[in-house]
Write an enzyme that holds these catalytic residues in place. Structure first.
Site, PDB file in Angstrom:
ATOM      1  N   LYS A 148       0.822  -1.221   0.000  1.00 22.81           N
ATOM      2  CA  LYS A 148       0.000   0.000   0.000  1.00 22.81           C
ATOM      3  C   LYS A 148       0.853   1.267   0.000  1.00 22.81           C
ATOM      4  CE  LYS A 148      -0.726   0.338   5.026  1.00 22.81           C
ATOM      5  NZ  LYS A 148      -1.743   0.494   6.082  1.00 22.81           N
ATOM      6  N   ASP A 149       2.166   1.145   0.298  1.00 23.96           N
ATOM      7  CA  ASP A 149       3.056   2.303   0.297  1.00 23.96           C
ATOM      8  C   ASP A 149       3.670   2.584  -1.067  1.00 23.96           C
ATOM      9  OD1 ASP A 149       2.659   2.765   3.000  1.00 23.96           O
ATOM     10  OD2 ASP A 149       4.409   1.614   3.631  1.00 23.96           O
ATOM     11  N   ARG A 198       0.906  10.246  12.849  1.00 28.18           N
ATOM     12  CA  ARG A 198       1.953   9.664  12.017  1.00 28.18           C
ATOM     13  C   ARG A 198       2.910   8.887  12.906  1.00 28.18           C
ATOM     14  NH1 ARG A 198       4.466  11.919   8.039  1.00 28.18           N
ATOM     15  NH2 ARG A 198       5.358   9.831   7.958  1.00 28.18           N
ATOM     16  N   ARG A 227      -8.469   8.340   3.469  1.00 28.75           N
ATOM     17  CA  ARG A 227      -9.441   7.246   3.326  1.00 28.75           C
ATOM     18  C   ARG A 227     -10.045   6.890   4.682  1.00 28.75           C
ATOM     19  NH1 ARG A 227      -9.194   2.134   4.789  1.00 28.75           N
ATOM     20  NH2 ARG A 227      -6.976   2.315   5.259  1.00 28.75           N
ATOM     21  N   ARG A 228      -9.205   6.689   5.669  1.00 29.90           N
ATOM     22  CA  ARG A 228      -9.711   6.331   6.996  1.00 29.90           C
ATOM     23  C   ARG A 228     -10.538   7.460   7.592  1.00 29.90           C
ATOM     24  NH1 ARG A 228      -4.089   3.379   8.897  1.00 29.90           N
ATOM     25  NH2 ARG A 228      -4.663   1.240   8.283  1.00 29.90           N
ATOM     26  N   CYS A 266      -1.633   9.537  -2.186  1.00 36.48           N
ATOM     27  CA  CYS A 266      -2.069   9.456  -0.782  1.00 36.48           C
ATOM     28  C   CYS A 266      -2.939  10.651  -0.422  1.00 36.48           C
ATOM     29  CB  CYS A 266      -0.855   9.379   0.144  1.00 36.48           C
ATOM     30  SG  CYS A 266       0.107  10.894   0.160  1.00 36.48           S
ATOM     31  N   ARG A 303       2.460   5.209  17.369  1.00 36.40           N
ATOM     32  CA  ARG A 303       1.029   5.534  17.355  1.00 36.40           C
ATOM     33  C   ARG A 303       0.335   4.995  18.611  1.00 36.40           C
ATOM     34  NH1 ARG A 303      -0.785   5.062  10.956  1.00 36.40           N
ATOM     35  NH2 ARG A 303       1.227   5.690  10.101  1.00 36.40           N
TER      36      ARG A 303
END
Length: 301
Positions: free
Chosen positions: A82-83, A153, A128-129, A248, A159
């Site tokens: 996904k990165d 981040r 998105r989240r 992104c 986190r």
């Protein structure tokens, strides 16, 4: 060719675990090779006080490794799929794709924290989240009258530490990362798994991708660990993201799954302030994959 394969990886605990998983797979397939890990701190690891979209997007986790491959300093680089940016560096390819881990997002809260608050703050920097947290507030946090998202981040442990410090009521993380870090049994937290057909993941979530120079010996060795199903899903998801010109910055989720010989696809986006969702099904052939990606892309534009 040399029997030493140099694999580039970020320094975070999760990146190292994922790279070891790929390295172990290569050594099982080719017992005579030796693997050397080369760690790098990327721009995305250094700048933690800004969302990715403010200073370069997904490429901030990848560009240093691509340059090192072009210079011959490393042979492979392992990424969370996904990165990966939509366009790889010239002469570079995705040489192998892992099978998909758990694709779901997870809402993480402190064990025993009150769940009856009217206003909820969720930690996430992902557009998105953020979209899905607000869109599905009632499912994410039943009873909350309002919900806002705040920038978060850093690596997984960073986190979680910010959650422990009380900066957020909850944070959203990828289940695959939590599982690979062996954190899902941690008694300090409560974990709420989010249905990937409703709270749709990022394209490539749960998949590891191995990047290499096209036509290199290292790329050929990677063919032995390439997952057909993982590659089909990642290929379709990246096709859709490319059609949408997504980096992104955009709130886009795309998730596919192969079930009973059929490719199932779910997506969400919010162009022009209107949330769009798709749910599609098609055959698992190269021609149908392209047609399905095109249909999904059009439905999310």
């Amino acid at each position: 060719m040399s029997n030493i394969i140099r694999i580039g990886t970020r320094k975070s605990a999760l990146a190292l675990i994922q790279t070891h998983l790929i390295a172990d797979g290569l050594k099982r397939a080719w017992p005579d090779i030796e693997v050397e890990l080369v760690t790098k701190e990327t721009l995305g690891d250094k700048i933690l006080d800004k969302p990715l979209q403010e200073f370069g997007g997904k490429g901030v986790f990848v560009s240093e490794f691509e340059q090192a491959m072009k210079e011959g300093a490393i042979d492979l680089a392992v990424h969370s799929a996904k990165d990966l940016p939509m366009e790889l560096g010239e002469g570079l390819v995705i040489a192998a794709v892992s099978g998909r881990g758990d694709p779901r997002d997870v809402l993480v809260t402190m064990k025993g924290s009150p769940k009856d608050r009217e206003h909820i703050v969720i930690g996430t920097s992902s557009p998105r989240r953020q979209l899905e947290a607000v869109e599905y507030r009632g499912q994410l946090w039943p009873g909350a009258a309002s919900l806002t998202c705040a920038t978060l981040r850093g690596n997984v442990h960073t986190r979680l530490r910010k959650l422990e410090e009380g900066l957020y009521d909850g944070i959203i993380l990828a289940a695959a990362g939590l599982e690979r870090l062996d954190l899902l049994g941690n008694p300090s937290y409560d974990f709420k798994y989010l249905d990937p057909t409703v709270f749709i993941p990022a394209g490539g979530q749960g998949i590891m991708a191995v990047e290499a120079r096209e036509g290199s010996d290292a790329a050929r060795l990677c063919q032995a660990i390439d997952s057909r199903e993982g590659r089909l899903c990642l290929t379709l998801e990246r096709m859709v993201l490319k059609l949408l010109d997504a980096g992104c910055h955009e709130p886009i989720g795309i998730y596919s799954n192969i079930m009973d010989g059929k490719m199932e696809v779910w997506g969400i986006s919010r162009p022009d302030r209107v949330t769009r969702r798709i749910s599609l099904e098609g055959a698992v052939t190269e021609k149908e994959l392209e047609a399905l990606a095109l249909q999904a892309g059009r439905g999310l534009m």
